[in-house]
Design a protein around this motif. Structure first.
Motif, PDB file in Angstrom:
ATOM      1  N   ASP B 337       0.804  -1.226   0.000  1.00 25.22           N
ATOM      2  CA  ASP B 337       0.000   0.000   0.000  1.00 25.22           C
ATOM      3  C   ASP B 337       0.833   1.271   0.000  1.00 25.22           C
ATOM      4  O   ASP B 337       0.306   2.363   0.158  1.00 25.22           O
ATOM      5  CB  ASP B 337      -0.984  -0.009   1.174  1.00 25.22           C
ATOM      6  CG  ASP B 337      -0.279  -0.241   2.505  1.00 25.22           C
ATOM      7  OD1 ASP B 337       0.973  -0.196   2.515  1.00 25.22           O
ATOM      8  OD2 ASP B 337      -0.973  -0.466   3.512  1.00 25.22           O
ATOM      9  N   ALA B 338       2.141   1.152  -0.179  1.00 25.37           N
ATOM     10  CA  ALA B 338       2.982   2.352  -0.140  1.00 25.37           C
ATOM     11  C   ALA B 338       2.962   3.067  -1.497  1.00 25.37           C
ATOM     12  O   ALA B 338       2.886   2.426  -2.547  1.00 25.37           O
ATOM     13  CB  ALA B 338       4.413   1.963   0.220  1.00 25.37           C
ATOM     14  N   THR B 339       3.026   4.381  -1.451  1.00 25.88           N
ATOM     15  CA  THR B 339       3.177   5.136  -2.698  1.00 25.88           C
ATOM     16  C   THR B 339       4.663   5.212  -3.043  1.00 25.88           C
ATOM     17  O   THR B 339       5.541   4.985  -2.191  1.00 25.88           O
ATOM     18  CB  THR B 339       2.634   6.567  -2.559  1.00 25.88           C
ATOM     19  OG1 THR B 339       3.444   7.250  -1.589  1.00 25.88           O
ATOM     20  CG2 THR B 339       1.176   6.565  -2.109  1.00 25.88           C
ATOM     21  N   PHE B 340       4.951   5.547  -4.294  1.00 26.52           N
ATOM     22  CA  PHE B 340       6.341   5.679  -4.716  1.00 26.52           C
ATOM     23  C   PHE B 340       7.052   6.761  -3.888  1.00 26.52           C
ATOM     24  O   PHE B 340       8.205   6.596  -3.479  1.00 26.52           O
ATOM     25  CB  PHE B 340       6.393   6.027  -6.209  1.00 26.52           C
ATOM     26  CG  PHE B 340       7.783   6.245  -6.735  1.00 26.52           C
ATOM     27  CD1 PHE B 340       8.714   5.205  -6.745  1.00 26.52           C
ATOM     28  CD2 PHE B 340       8.166   7.496  -7.212  1.00 26.52           C
ATOM     29  CE1 PHE B 340      10.003   5.412  -7.233  1.00 26.52           C
ATOM     30  CE2 PHE B 340       9.453   7.698  -7.700  1.00 26.52           C
ATOM     31  CZ  PHE B 340      10.375   6.655  -7.708  1.00 26.52           C
ATOM     32  N   GLU B 341       6.325   7.838  -3.595  1.00 30.15           N
ATOM     33  CA  GLU B 341       6.931   8.942  -2.819  1.00 30.15           C
ATOM     34  C   GLU B 341       7.288   8.451  -1.412  1.00 30.15           C
ATOM     35  O   GLU B 341       8.343   8.809  -0.870  1.00 30.15           O
ATOM     36  CB  GLU B 341       5.962  10.128  -2.743  1.00 30.15           C
ATOM     37  CG  GLU B 341       5.752  10.865  -4.063  1.00 30.15           C
ATOM     38  CD  GLU B 341       4.921  10.073  -5.076  1.00 30.15           C
ATOM     39  OE1 GLU B 341       4.110   9.214  -4.656  1.00 30.15           O
ATOM     40  OE2 GLU B 341       5.103  10.287  -6.290  1.00 30.15           O
ATOM     41  N   GLU B 342       6.395   7.649  -0.815  1.00 29.26           N
ATOM     42  CA  GLU B 342       6.707   7.111   0.527  1.00 29.26           C
ATOM     43  C   GLU B 342       7.941   6.212   0.492  1.00 29.26           C
ATOM     44  O   GLU B 342       8.774   6.228   1.398  1.00 29.26           O
ATOM     45  CB  GLU B 342       5.501   6.318   1.067  1.00 29.26           C
ATOM     46  CG  GLU B 342       4.339   7.188   1.520  1.00 29.26           C
ATOM     47  CD  GLU B 342       3.059   6.368   1.751  1.00 29.26           C
ATOM     48  OE1 GLU B 342       2.197   6.891   2.463  1.00 29.26           O
ATOM     49  OE2 GLU B 342       2.926   5.261   1.218  1.00 29.26           O
ATOM     50  N   ILE B 343       8.036   5.419  -0.569  1.00 32.38           N
ATOM     51  CA  ILE B 343       9.180   4.504  -0.692  1.00 32.38           C
ATOM     52  C   ILE B 343      10.480   5.295  -0.814  1.00 32.38           C
ATOM     53  O   ILE B 343      11.471   5.007  -0.135  1.00 32.38           O
ATOM     54  CB  ILE B 343       8.969   3.557  -1.899  1.00 32.38           C
ATOM     55  CG1 ILE B 343       7.880   2.538  -1.569  1.00 32.38           C
ATOM     56  CG2 ILE B 343      10.264   2.852  -2.280  1.00 32.38           C
ATOM     57  CD1 ILE B 343       7.456   1.675  -2.737  1.00 32.38           C
TER      58      ILE B 343
END
Lengths: 433, 446
Positions: B337-343
């Motif tokens: 459920d992570a977004t690319f920005e969070e990663i």
């Protein structure tokens, strides 16, 4: 299929083809292969493969077309497809297929004592298991394959060559805990040593167990012929291909006449090497083969050409056309690629011996850069395998590495179509965990 | 001739078809033509193991002649020693997904022209070589066995690759794009692939080498898919487990990754590794190899399922008429459920790795390696300098614990996988993945 039957339809293909195009070339092969596979220590599969194939190449006003089929009775469709493909090809300079060469039944890679039957394959597996029993390691799988085949190249310039060849290949994989080892051997003659192959596979698994880590740093390494072949095959060998050179896909393109490896080294293709897997008197286009000195005293001296590439770029064919099988087209390759130099004792000083690498095919074929995982690596001193190395990566550049070879082993081995020594390299970058 | 006695099972797989290849190299049409193939494999299970006949140019036989083939295969089986048993398995065939445009309806002249447009699009300053290949293979497969199953289907796999090589002052780099599909002709309007290959090749001329060592990495969906394939997929193949050549042997129920990690192989989905039924006529279905971080099931043929258990059959595959092996098909890491920005933000400092030049695994040793096409250093969660020739290696039983985040943007990528001398079409996929403590093999230094 009997040969007299083959000759009848080959003559029909030539007659029909030459009515429609300038030149026609026919490649026909048929053969038998028998293999037996081990699952752990028991044979679980025995296979016989009956293989045949027809390849047709046509040339018309410099337009080259080709097609292939498993079914020789479909030769008309195959000829139509070859001519149709030629119509789409860009025309190029073309000065003709080879002429009036006739060699019947060359047997340079043929052993009449090699029996293609399942029991012989099973016996080879048994020999490997005997050898493997010398070390405490489990066998996971193994294979023994025997083959015989006849090939014919015929063209509309009255060239007709036939040859018979035989082959045997064996391999065994072993494991000790989480330590794996494997070994193989391949020959055109019934002279492989299954006991040695089995013993070596089990030794590598057994002796690689309980490996230790190393720190990241620079180390003197000894690359076995297998590891050396893996890295050369992914980068250096394609860079000698004349088509890659002229098309702009070779790092070596602009280095002809320059020192590219240590000046004591030579690299050449010897198509007449005794017992070489690729030994032959003519290449896949029927051109008479000859020795090609790619590197003389460290200096890049030649590239490899087939007829198509040589005609296109105003060069001479080096008779380097190879064919992967009747259903593959011709490509530029080599017959027996050999690296040699002054043989020395490369094990007198402490080195890291690298038996093979994981991931050589991921090397950058244009730049020669690689970063791979070591497999069966050991500290070695006075020629003896000492502490195994659990895991490390080896990063560098093949073209740079070849300039830094500081020793060539006394012994050589055949790895596919390459015949190589072990090579010693100073200050190589290893990344530990 | 009657059927020889003592045969416990037999099956016949007959593969015919044609392959069309077009090769354009620096504007020159090197080849554009069609070849034909016709092979069959007959497997016979004798009192103990398999006897197999492979026949080029096979024509269906009369009953008498077929019995003669059975007898030949049965004689081969006489040298086998292992007691091979086959599990029960459901047989069913799926419909081959329809093609949007059948390549048969497009002339080879038009295909050549469209491929040439893609190749020309890679014409950029410093690009010294452009090469584009089109590959189209129609296969007709007929399967029958001694249990009364008979299936047949036709499938077409087609697509293209484009390569650009850039050179400057002795530095040579490449960019490579590919599109392959089972969903029909897809060669139109892809000039952007040529442009992208060229731009990557030129940009890599100025890229540096990554410094080797342990660090955080972000894997793009293509590379994370290869990671799943190499790090988990091969080691879950039932034949390797049966041989004792996989570190996952005996690990069912053992946790090897965190809760967010689920890795699946599914030949039934309409991706490049799709099969309507497997090479033994068995129904294909989804297998969750890793479920929420725990080893859940192996991939199996009927033989390996009987010998090993834990999983389902339906994962036997073969290149043309070669002997079936346990293989992956469409292998992927499920979305998190992570977004690319969070990663990227969580990574903070590391390397973003993009694209794949392939990988390799030693499943018994539990060590794998794979290589990115290029990457970018990550500083303060943002991409900075471009890097080239970055490999990763890791250990199957420990590396998966390092997956900290899985994105929500899974994509599948087509490719080919080699095993036992056979190459079969597969797809690998994943979302963006954050991997901690990854061993990066780069030759750069501080």
């Amino acid at each position: 299929m009997h040969w007299w039957v083959v000759v009848v339809w080959i003559d029909q293909v030539l007659k029909e083809g030459i009515r429609r195009v300038d030149e026609v070339e026919i490649f026909y092969a048929d053969g038998v292969e028998v293999s037996a596979d081990l699952k752990r220590t028991n044979v679980n599969i025995a296979t016989r493969s009956d293989e045949c194939g027809l390849g047709i190449r046509t040339i018309d006003k410099g337009r080259i077309g080709s097609s292939s089929t498993h079914n020789p009775k479909m030769w008309r469709e195959c000829l139509d497809a070859a001519i149709a493909s030629g119509k789409l090809a860009t025309p190029q300079e073309w000065n003709g297929l080879p002429k009036e060469l006739s060699r019947e039944h060359e047997k340079i890679c043929y052993d009449s004592n090699l029996t293609v039957d399942p029991q012989t394959a099973s016996d080879l597996l048994g020999g490997m298991l005997d050898g493997a029993s010398q070390y405490s390691a489990e066998i996971t799988s193994g294979t023994a394959t025997l083959s015989t085949a006849t090939e014919m190249i015929v063209n509309s310039n009255d060239m007709r060559c036939t040859k018979q060849h035989t082959g045997v290949s064996i391999s065994l994989e072993a494991i000790k805990g989480q330590s794996t080892g494997s070994e193989f051997a391949q020959s055109c003659f019934f002279d492989v040593d299954p006991y040695f192959v089995g013993e070596r596979a089990a030794f590598l698994a057994f002796h690689s167990a309980d490996g230790k880590e190393i720190e990241t740093g620079e180390y003197d390494v000894l690359l076995s012929p297998i590891a050396y072949a893996e890295l050369l095959g992914a980068t250096f060998i394609p860079a000698l291909n004349g088509r890659n050179v002229h098309a702009g896909r070779s790092y070596l393109a602009n280095h002809l006449g320059e020192l590219i490896v240590d000046k004591k080294l030579v690299m050449y293709d010897d198509p007449f090497k005794e017992k070489g897997l690729g030994s032959t008197h003519w290449d896949a286009e029927g051109m008479p083969t000859c020795r090609i000195d790619f590197v003389k005293e460290g200096v890049l001296s030649s590239f490899a050409y087939d007829l198509r590439t040589a005609y296109r770029y105003g060069m001479e064919s080096t008779a380097s056309a190879i064919r992967s099988g009747p259903n593959g087209g011709t490509a530029i390759g080599h017959h027996n690629f050999i690296v040699d130099g002054p043989r020395t004792d490369v094990t007198d000083e402490r080195v890291i011996y690298i038996n093979s690498v994981v991931g050589a095919h991921t090397a950058n074929p244009m730049s020669g850069d690689f970063s791979v995982e070591l497999s069966n690596a050991f500290w070695m001193e006075n020629g003896e395998f000492q502490t195994p190395i659990h895991s490390a990566m080896f990063a560098g550049n093949v073209f740079t590495m070849l300039k830094n070879i500081c020793g060539v082993s006394k012994d050589v081995r055949q790895v596919g179509s390459l015949i190589l020594p072990s090579i010693k390299l100073q200050k190589q970058h290893l990344i530990g965990k | 001739m009657t059927e020889p006695s003592g045969i416990r099972y037999h099956d016949l797989r007959h593969v015919t078809g044609q392959a069309t290849l077009i090769d354009i190299d620096n504007g020159v049409v090197e080849s554009a033509g069609t070849s034909f193939f016709n092979r069959a494999i007959l497997r016979v299970l004798g009192p103990r193991g398999w006897g197999i006949l492979q026949i080029d140019n096979y024509t269906p036989r009369s009953t008498k002649n077929f019995h003669s083939l059975l007898a030949s295969a049965y004689r081969l089986a006489a040298i086998t020693q292992q007691d091979v048993n086959l599990s029960e398995a459901p047989s069913r065939t799926l419909d081959v997904p329809p093609m949007k445009e059948n390549p048969r309806d497009v002339s080879i002249e038009e295909k050549t022209s469209l491929l040439a447009d893609i190749e020309k699009a890679a014409k950029f300053p410093k690009v010294v070589n452009r090469r584009a290949n089109y590959i189209e293979q129609f296969e007709q497969i007929t399967f029958s066995d001694s249990e009364g199953h008979e299936f047949s289907y036709e499938i077409c796999r087609s697509g293209f690759n484009v390569l650009a090589v850039a050179s400057r002052n002795g530095t040579v780099q490449m960019g490579y794009e590919r599109v392959h599909s089972i969903r029909g002709f897809d060669l139109r309007h892809h000039q952007e692939c040529g442009e992208k290959a060229a731009k990557v090749a030129v940009a890599l001329l100025d890229a540096g080498h990554a410094k080797g060592g342990k660090m955080r990495v972000v894997l793009d969906p293509e590379l994370a898919g290869v990671f799943a394939h190499e790090a988990v997929g091969h080691a879950s193949e039932g034949d390797l487990v049966q041989e004792g050549n996989s570190v996952l042997t005996g690990k069912i129920g053992i946790r090897i990754g965190n809760d967010t990690l689920t890795i699946v192989d599914d030949p039934s989905i309409p991706e490049f590794g799709f099969e309507p039924f497997d090479a033994e006529g068995v129904a294909v279905q989804r297998t969750e190899i890793i479920r929420n971080g725990v080893v859940n099931a192996f991939l199996h043929s009927r033989e390996t399922l009987a010998a090993v258990g834990n999983g389902v059959a339906g994962h036997a595959r073969a290149m043309n008429a070669e002997a079936p092996l346990v293989r992956m098909s469409n292998t992927f890491i499920e979305n998190g459920d992570a977004t690319f920005e969070e990663i990227m933000g969580t990574c903070n400092k590391g390397v973003l790795l993009i694209g794949s030049r392939g990988g390799q695994v030693d499943p018994g040793r539990g060590i794998f390696q794979f290589n990115a096409e290029y990457g970018y250093l990550i500083e303060n969660g943002e991409c900075s300098k471009m890097v080239r020739d970055v490999s990763l290696s890791g250990e199957i039983l420990s590396t998966l614990h390092g997956i900290l985040l899985c994105g929500n943007d899974r994509k599948m990528h087509p490719g080919y996988c080699g095993k036992g001398g056979q190459s079969v079409p597969v797809s690998d996929g994943a979302p963006h993945v954050l991997l901690d403590n990854a061993l990066v093999g780069g030759s750069g230094v501080d």
